[in-house]
Design a protein around this motif. Structure first.
Motif, short mmCIF file in Angstrom:
data_model
loop_
_atom_site.label_atom_id
_atom_site.label_comp_id
_atom_site.label_asym_id
_atom_site.label_seq_id
_atom_site.Cartn_x
_atom_site.Cartn_y
_atom_site.Cartn_z
N LEU A 587 -1.94 7.87 -0.09
CA LEU A 587 -1.40 8.54 -1.27
C LEU A 587 -2.55 9.15 -2.06
N MET A 588 -2.38 10.38 -2.53
CA MET A 588 -3.41 11.06 -3.31
C MET A 588 -2.72 11.93 -4.36
N GLY A 589 -3.26 11.91 -5.59
CA GLY A 589 -2.67 12.73 -6.65
C GLY A 589 -1.42 12.10 -7.20
N ASN A 590 -0.42 12.92 -7.51
CA ASN A 590 0.85 12.43 -8.04
C ASN A 590 1.74 11.94 -6.90
N TYR A 591 2.29 10.73 -7.09
CA TYR A 591 3.24 10.23 -6.10
C TYR A 591 4.58 10.92 -6.26
N GLU A 602 1.63 9.03 -11.31
CA GLU A 602 0.34 9.18 -10.65
C GLU A 602 0.08 8.01 -9.70
N THR A 603 -0.51 8.33 -8.58
CA THR A 603 -0.83 7.30 -7.59
C THR A 603 -1.83 6.30 -8.15
N SER A 604 -1.58 5.03 -7.88
CA SER A 604 -2.49 3.97 -8.28
C SER A 604 -2.39 2.84 -7.28
N PHE A 605 -3.20 1.83 -7.48
CA PHE A 605 -3.15 0.68 -6.59
C PHE A 605 -1.77 0.02 -6.63
N TYR A 606 -1.18 -0.01 -7.81
CA TYR A 606 0.10 -0.70 -7.96
C TYR A 606 1.26 0.14 -7.40
N VAL A 607 1.14 1.45 -7.44
CA VAL A 607 2.13 2.30 -6.79
C VAL A 607 2.09 2.06 -5.28
N LEU A 608 0.89 2.01 -4.74
CA LEU A 608 0.74 1.76 -3.31
C LEU A 608 1.26 0.37 -2.94
N GLY A 637 -13.79 -3.45 -5.44
CA GLY A 637 -13.02 -4.11 -6.50
C GLY A 637 -11.56 -3.76 -6.47
N VAL A 638 -11.15 -2.84 -5.57
CA VAL A 638 -9.75 -2.42 -5.51
C VAL A 638 -9.30 -2.43 -4.05
N CYS A 639 -9.34 -3.62 -3.46
CA CYS A 639 -8.96 -3.77 -2.05
C CYS A 639 -8.43 -5.17 -1.84
N ALA A 640 -7.37 -5.28 -1.05
CA ALA A 640 -6.76 -6.59 -0.80
C ALA A 640 -6.22 -6.67 0.62
N ASN A 641 -6.30 -7.88 1.16
CA ASN A 641 -5.62 -8.15 2.43
C ASN A 641 -4.13 -8.34 2.17
N ILE A 642 -3.31 -7.93 3.12
CA ILE A 642 -1.86 -8.15 3.05
C ILE A 642 -1.54 -9.31 3.97
N LEU A 643 -0.87 -10.34 3.42
CA LEU A 643 -0.60 -11.54 4.19
C LEU A 643 0.90 -11.78 4.29
N ILE A 644 1.33 -12.26 5.45
CA ILE A 644 2.68 -12.79 5.65
C ILE A 644 2.53 -14.22 6.14
N LYS A 645 3.00 -15.17 5.35
CA LYS A 645 2.89 -16.59 5.70
C LYS A 645 1.44 -16.96 6.02
N ASP A 646 0.55 -16.52 5.16
CA ASP A 646 -0.88 -16.84 5.22
C ASP A 646 -1.63 -16.18 6.38
N GLN A 647 -0.98 -15.32 7.14
CA GLN A 647 -1.68 -14.57 8.18
C GLN A 647 -1.91 -13.14 7.72
N VAL A 648 -3.16 -12.66 7.89
CA VAL A 648 -3.49 -11.29 7.49
C VAL A 648 -2.83 -10.31 8.46
N VAL A 649 -2.01 -9.41 7.93
CA VAL A 649 -1.32 -8.42 8.75
C VAL A 649 -1.73 -7.00 8.41
N GLY A 650 -2.58 -6.85 7.38
CA GLY A 650 -3.00 -5.49 7.01
C GLY A 650 -3.92 -5.51 5.80
N VAL A 651 -4.16 -4.31 5.30
CA VAL A 651 -5.06 -4.14 4.17
C VAL A 651 -4.59 -2.95 3.36
N LEU A 652 -4.86 -2.99 2.06
CA LEU A 652 -4.60 -1.82 1.21
C LEU A 652 -5.64 -1.75 0.12
N GLY A 653 -5.83 -0.55 -0.41
CA GLY A 653 -6.81 -0.42 -1.48
C GLY A 653 -7.17 1.03 -1.74
N LYS A 654 -8.17 1.18 -2.57
CA LYS A 654 -8.67 2.51 -2.95
C LYS A 654 -9.86 2.85 -2.07
#
Length: 781
Positions: A587-591, A602-608, A637-654
């Motif tokens: 996502l870039m610019g306005n969502y 506007e796109t942000s970490f929380y929109v994503l 400072g703006v990146c997180a692992n995505i977990l399902i039942k404590d297993q990492v299944v992806g990542v998201l961030g800026k």
């Protein structure tokens, strides 16, 4: 590969008019099919007189005999026009290349009825024209009949056909190879006999010694009393039609035989060669040579060189060297024909960035049985065209010839795979046309020039090609089952559909990228798969993440002032042991742009994050998040692992600021997610007992991750907590610079009974105690 139709007609005398259609339909795709000269109204003429133009210092007034008693006056500006010449005339009404029409006219007051032509005016490029004709008209070296078509005397009445070849069809890199295939299509016999040159009584003094495994076989002949001159017009025109510039009769003959038989040859000036010894060896590391193009090359030990026993004289399989090149003073040559390791020739050609007609053929693999045939054919032509004296015997060194390939093929399997009904006799007839002959019951011998035929399936493809793909009936396979998507395919399609419904556009990107960028959006890994011979360094290694491609999409749009972008990709990433499917979005610019407001969403970490939550919610998956700082391509400072039942299944961030793109992105492993997706959603009975809601506010250190606090509360309240919402985050100097206040709303419920205040108080007390113990939390009133 360009094919001269004149060379083709030497092998198949009756070439059909629909050659282009036959080749496209049965052999290979044709990229271009053009006549060498596209002109009308041309005639041969004899210049009777040539005088200066009365009103010009560079024009001439000529009278030209066009035969049948027709003599025309023509004004000509060529400096080399003269009386007595036999020339090419464009008569009034003629149309030359470029749709240029010749008309009767007056040039500076003198009538001119036609034009005496140069080769350039007939559409022949300057690089193909002899020096003596470049600045003037063309004239024949001997008398020709008058008033007839001039092109046959120059062999220009032919076409040039350029083939689009696949890497496996090395046999089509020669006119003979193409003629074999065409003869199979036409069901006409083609016969090509090896020529034996007329030899003198003088014995060939050259001795050949092979000191490398990269040379399979090497032939050398000595030819004396060679007369260097221009090649005859038929040979020059055949080379021009094949896209090769004529040089002199010796070089032209080697090129002609290469085109005809697909075997590269080279001629050395024997006087410059210095010795009568040919030694083939591996190059020395750092050895320097100067190739025929005048460029200094630094060799490695993987290269192969031809030497005179003292120093290199040719870069084997690629190009000769300047120190033994044939020139106008050459009167004796050493002619070579050889076969080399295709892999090593390819590596040398690529490393030195030196592509040649020879290296192309050696890389694809030549017919080993034609090497001797080629040197004899060239010696015969040089005897005829260069007055060469061919010495007796051929110097030779080589390994045993490869064993012929035999393939077992049954007509029942051919019919089953192709859906046709051939008899065994019809099958044998098709294979016979391809020179594939039976050696026993259902076993066939493949000709040496077809190095692409190695297994049963190859022969079945050949049968289909010659039988005619258009003649194979179009039938659906017989089955009593209906086709359907697998569970995996259904889930992947659902992910794609959901993302499109969320407003994202799907993209498809290259799987190859720079090696240094493979782990830019993943944790470091040495399991990188790279292409051995990449087209460029930007497309060398297979991706570990889809985000690389999405970032390039974002940069492409941003450079064109398109700053709002929502895109996603579903595709594979590649490791040595697996090829998992991922989904990634950017996502870039306005969502979302609101029409009546100047400002949109506007796109942000929380929109994503909301987009990812909504996507996974469709599959009844509830993700959690934890801070991630180890991935280079993300803002730490703006990146997180995505977990399902404590297993990492992806990542998201800026994206990291160093990338120059203000965008947010995520990536999920569909392989991991599918292990958590239930075939059918779980249904639960709605509780008939009332909820109890309590608020809880406390002060903790800012460095403590909110996700850990949320997880602790959920673990403590267990099954009675049905909703947990963080509704306030408060920071103030009164709390301290390193402190913050968090306020949660907790909703409790039981499916078995009505919870009483005492039950909830007990749960709240347990939560507070754990918060105080684990995080030193302080309750707020």
């Amino acid at each position: 590969m360009k094919i001269s139709t004149h060379m083709l007609k030497n092998l198949i005398h009756e070439v059909p008019n629909n050659l282009k259609e036959l080749t496209n339909g049965y052999i290979t795709e044709i990229e271009s099919y053009e006549s060498l000269v596209v002109a009308s109204g041309l005639a041969t003429g004899h210049v009777l007189t040539c005088v200066d133009h009365p009103n010009s210092d560079h024009l001439h007034v000529t009278t030209v005999d066009l035969g049948n008693g027709l003599v025309e006056q023509i004004v000509c500006g060529a400096p080399n026009v003269a009386a007595g010449q036999y020339v090419i005339v464009a008569t009034p009404g003629a149309v030359l290349p470029g749709n240029f029409e010749i008309k009767r006219s007056k040039i500076r007051g003198v009538e001119s009825n036609g034009m005496i032509c140069s080769l350039r005016e007939l559409g022949i490029e300057d690089k193909y024209v002899e020096d003596k004709y470049k600045d003037g008209i063309f004239y024949y070296n001997e008398a020709v009949p008058l008033g007839v078509d001039p092109l046959p005397f120059l062999n220009l009445n032919q076409d040039s056909m350029e083939l689009s070849l696949t890497p496996n069809r090395a046999d089509l890199l020669s006119v003979l190879g193409f003629a074999y295939d065409l003869s199979a299509v036409l069901n006409k016999k083609l016969i090509y006999h090896e020529e034996t040159p007329f030899e003198s009584e003088q014995l060939n003094p050259v001795v050949v010694q092979n000191e490398t495994e990269g040379c399979y076989r090497y032939f050398a002949r000595t030819l004396n009393h060679v007369k260097i001159k221009s090649s005859p017009e038929w040979l020059r025109s055949d080379l021009i039609a094949s896209g090769i510039r004529p040089i002199n009769n010796v070089v032209d003959v080697t090129n002609y035989v290469m085109l005809e038989l697909g075997v590269p040859l080279h001629a050395f000036d024997r006087n410059k060669f210095e010795t009568d010894k040919v030694v083939i060896r591996d190059a020395k590391e750092g050895e320097e040579v100067v190739t025929l193009d005048g460029i200094k090359r630094i060799l490695s030990k993987k290269d192969i060189v031809i030497t005179n026993g003292l120093y290199p004289v040719a870069l084997a399989g690629v190009m000769g060297l300047e120190n033994t090149m044939v020139d106008n003073d050459t009167d004796s040559i050493i002619l070579e024909a050889a076969s080399f390791d295709p892999k090593r020739i390819g590596e040398t050609s690529k490393r030195l960035d030196l592509r040649s007609d020879s290296s192309l053929r050696f890389e694809r693999g030549i017919d080993e049985t034609r090497v001797r045939m080629a040197i004899n054919r060239a010696a015969t032509l040089l005897y005829e065209l260069a007055n060469a004296e061919v010495t007796k015997e051929i110097a030779y060194t080589g390994i045993p010839y490869p064993k012929p390939v035999k393939i077992e093929l049954h007509v029942e399997k051919v019919n089953k795979y192709l859906g046709i009904a051939l008899t065994k006799e019809a099958l044998r007839d098709i294979l016979r046309r391809l020179n594939i002959i039976p050696v026993s019951e259902d076993v066939y011998l493949v000709p040496s020039y077809r190095n692409d035929l190695r297994i049963e399936a190859d022969l079945i493809e050949e049968v289909a090609r010659i039988y005619g793909l258009n003649n194979i009936p179009m039938t659906l396979p017989k089955t009593n089952q209906l086709g359907h998507y697998s569970k995996r395919q259904t889930q992947v399609l659902k992910f794609r559909r959901l993302l499109r419904h969320m407003g994202l556009n799907e993209v498809l990107n290259y799987s190859l990228l720079k090696t240094a960028e493979v782990n830019l959006f993943t944790l470091p890994s040495e399991d990188v798969i790279s292409v051995l011979h990449p087209l460029s360094e930007d497309k060398k290694s297979l991706r570990h993440s889809l985000i690389n491609g999405l970032v390039e999409n974002a940069k492409y749009h941003a450079s064109r002032q398109i700053n709002d972008l929502k895109c996603f990709e579903v595709g594979k990433v590649y490791y040595s042991h697996e090829e998992p499917v991922h989904v990634a979005g950017l996502l870039m610019g306005n969502y979302q742009q609101i029409a009546w407001s100047k400002q949109g969403l506007e796109t942000s970490f929380y929109v994503l994050k909301g987009l990812v939550d909504a996507l996974l919610k469709h599959f009844d998956l509830v993700p959690t998040y934890e801070k991630q700082t180890q991935i280079e391509g993300f803002h730490p400072g703006v990146c997180a692992n995505i977990l399902i039942k404590d297993q990492v299944v992806g990542v998201l961030g800026k994206l990291h600021p160093s990338l120059g793109i203000d965008a947010y992105t995520f990536e999920l492993s569909l392989e991991k997610l599918m292990t958590y997706i239930e075939p059918q959603p779980k249904f639960e009975v709605i509780s008939k007992y009332p909820n109890i809601t309590r608020d809880l506010a406390f002060v903790v250190d800012r460095g403590i991750e909110v996700g850990k606090i949320t997880k602790l509360i959920e673990q403590t309240a267990r099954k009675f907590l049905v909703d947990l919402t963080l509704f306030d985050v408060y920071r103030d100097e009164k709390l301290g610079d390193l402190k913050q206040s968090l306020a949660y709303s907790l909703t409790f419920n039981s499916k078995e009974k009505t919870l009483e205040a005492a039950d909830v108080d007990k749960l709240m007390k347990s939560i507070v105690n754990r918060l105080q113990f684990e995080f030193k939390a302080e309750l707020r009133g």
